[in-house]
Motif scaffolding. Structure first.
Motif, mmCIF file in Angstrom:
data_model
loop_
_atom_site.group_PDB
_atom_site.id
_atom_site.type_symbol
_atom_site.label_atom_id
_atom_site.label_comp_id
_atom_site.label_asym_id
_atom_site.label_seq_id
_atom_site.Cartn_x
_atom_site.Cartn_y
_atom_site.Cartn_z
ATOM 1 N N TYR A 9 0.815 -1.215 0.000
ATOM 2 C CA TYR A 9 0.000 0.000 0.000
ATOM 3 C C TYR A 9 0.851 1.269 0.000
ATOM 4 C CZ TYR A 9 -4.096 -2.910 0.982
ATOM 5 O OH TYR A 9 -5.105 -3.851 0.916
ATOM 6 N N TRP A 69 1.678 2.263 3.579
ATOM 7 C CA TRP A 69 1.078 3.599 3.494
ATOM 8 C C TRP A 69 2.128 4.708 3.440
ATOM 9 C CZ3 TRP A 69 -3.567 2.666 1.981
ATOM 10 C CH2 TRP A 69 -4.266 1.546 2.474
ATOM 11 N N VAL A 86 -7.809 9.725 4.490
ATOM 12 C CA VAL A 86 -7.984 10.016 3.070
ATOM 13 C C VAL A 86 -7.163 9.068 2.216
ATOM 14 C CG1 VAL A 86 -7.656 11.751 1.272
ATOM 15 C CG2 VAL A 86 -8.528 12.444 3.513
ATOM 16 N N MET A 87 -5.886 8.864 2.590
ATOM 17 C CA MET A 87 -5.003 8.004 1.804
ATOM 18 C C MET A 87 -5.529 6.570 1.762
ATOM 19 S SD MET A 87 -0.922 7.253 2.247
ATOM 20 C CE MET A 87 -0.011 6.413 0.958
ATOM 21 N N ARG A 110 -8.652 5.919 -0.395
ATOM 22 C CA ARG A 110 -8.380 5.841 -1.837
ATOM 23 C C ARG A 110 -8.098 4.411 -2.272
ATOM 24 N NH1 ARG A 110 -3.628 8.911 -3.417
ATOM 25 N NH2 ARG A 110 -4.436 8.885 -5.550
ATOM 26 N N ARG A 111 -7.632 3.566 -1.356
ATOM 27 C CA ARG A 111 -7.362 2.159 -1.675
ATOM 28 C C ARG A 111 -8.459 1.234 -1.139
ATOM 29 N NH1 ARG A 111 -1.779 1.518 -2.804
ATOM 30 N NH2 ARG A 111 -1.028 3.490 -3.668
#
Length: 391
Positions: free
Chosen positions: A244, A261, A361-362, A365-366
């Motif tokens: 990720y 991340w 938010v990050m 998105r996934r």
């Protein structure tokens, strides 16, 4: 049988990666250590780890349990011994316990009362952060042999130029077009629904895990692992990215380990070799000092959720903690504590609420939720690492 993976004495030497996961969930080779053990044993596992991680990674104890030191990677010979363990038997490698069978609570173990079995075969063990990339070639080969045994690769597009095709394996849904794949020095594994875009150059040993992407013109050197759902481009050499994470633009990443991340800004680079060719020293959380790795090549260690702006530069042997945001020009120092915000001109504390907003938010998105369980882990890391932030 009930199998439990425990962190063992090397946990602190594997920080910052074990700030946010047990030792068992470190990725080396194609699979995480937990995935390796579960596939070999044909069974699920639970974990003994730090208390603040146990909500996400619980331990299930039954009447009969085999406990396994997660720093040791499985192979057929070792797994055979583990599966044959009887009550009050333990497998040792020198002075270190690998696994033991007990009906008692795991807190009351007295190994002097155990029959001790010495394992004398070859094995891989992860004891330091740099082992993750330094031993990655062997780990990829072991995982490749195990995962592909008796199986046939999906067809590989004729648009590609392949060298040593027998050591190249594509899982279902994998896509590789107009690229050069050279498996002379090690196998190349492309996971389910992973993509290698046109114009890429890949040398083994190399693993592109499920749903990961090498973008156009990527230059991938062995021994490199790109974890699930990660995206890479530019030049990547002997590095492991857990999953990720994104290094989606030009720039060099070498002899490095990135957690989950993470994001590396465009045209960012790390040095992996000192100008005087001396062996590299890096920050060790266990000793709270810069310790000798014994390696001439050692680049960047970056914990989960850390990010860099474009054109960020890192010195040889840099260690970055969890949830750092590095964005100003120049070379920052070679140990950046968790929840740091800034760069070469100085840092301030990156407050958890602000960091959590970015993580939500990050991850969304996934298609992954940043939940309260994750927030509690990161909040604990923020408090645990405060002593290293003297801003």
């Amino acid at each position: 049988m009930n199998y439990i993976l425990f962190d063992g004495p090397v946990r602190d030497a594997l920080l910052p990666f074990t700030f946010t996961r047990p030792v068992a969930d470190i990725r080396i080779g194609i699979l995480t250590i937990r995935e390796k053990w579960e596939k070999y044993l044909g069974n699920t596992t639970t974990t003994i780890t730090e208390e603040y991680l146990s909500e996400k990674y619980p331990m299930v104890e039954m009447e009969e349990n085999v406990l396994i030191n997660a720093s040791f990677l499985p192979n057929k010979a070792l797994v055979s011994l583990v599966e044959d363990l009887k009550e009050n038997e333990a497998i040792f490698y020198g002075e270190e316990v690998i696994a033991f069978y007990t009906k008692d609570t795991q807190e009351d173990i007295d190994f002097s009362a155990f029959k001790q079995i010495e394992f004398e075969g070859d094995m891989l063990r992860v004891e330091n952060t740099w082992d993750i990339f330094a031993k990655n070639a062997e780990a990829i080969q072991q995982d490749f042999d195990f995962l592909t045994e008796g199986r046939k690769s999906q067809p590989i597009s004729k648009t590609n130029n392949l060298i040593n095709e027998d050591a190249i394996f594509l899982e279902e849904g994998a896509s590789v077009e107009f690229s050069i794949l050279n498996a002379t020095d090690g196998p190349i594994y492309i996971g389910k629904n992973a993509e290698v875009w046109e114009g890429s150059l890949i040398r083994g040993a190399f693993a592109l895990c499920d749903n990961a992407t090498v973008k156009m013109g990527g230059k991938m050197y062995g021994a490199t692992t790109i974890g699930p759902h990660s995206k890479v481009c530019g030049e990547v050499s002997n590095s492991v990215i857990f999953g990720y994470s994104s290094k989606g633009h030009e720039g060099y990443l070498g002899n490095a380990v990135l957690g989950e991340w993470c994001n590396i800004g465009a045209d960012s680079n790390n040095s992996n070799l000192k100008n005087n060719y001396a062996k590299v020293r890096i920050w060790n959380y266990a000793t709270e000092s810069f310790d000798q790795t014994g390696l001439q090549f050692c680049g960047l260690m970056m914990g989960d959720h850390s990010k860099t702006a474009i054109n960020t530069m890192f010195n040889t042997g840099t260690v970055i903690g969890v949830n750092c945001n590095i964005y100003v020009p120049g070379f920052p120092r070679n140990f950046i504590p968790s929840f740091s915000w800034g760069g070469a001109s100085g840092f301030s504390s990156y407050q958890p609420k602000k960091a959590f907003d970015v993580a939500k938010v990050m991850m969304a998105r996934r298609g992954v939720e940043f939940d309260d369980k994750e927030a509690r882990i990161l909040q604990h890391v923020f408090e645990l690492t405060e002593k290293w932030r003297n801003y």
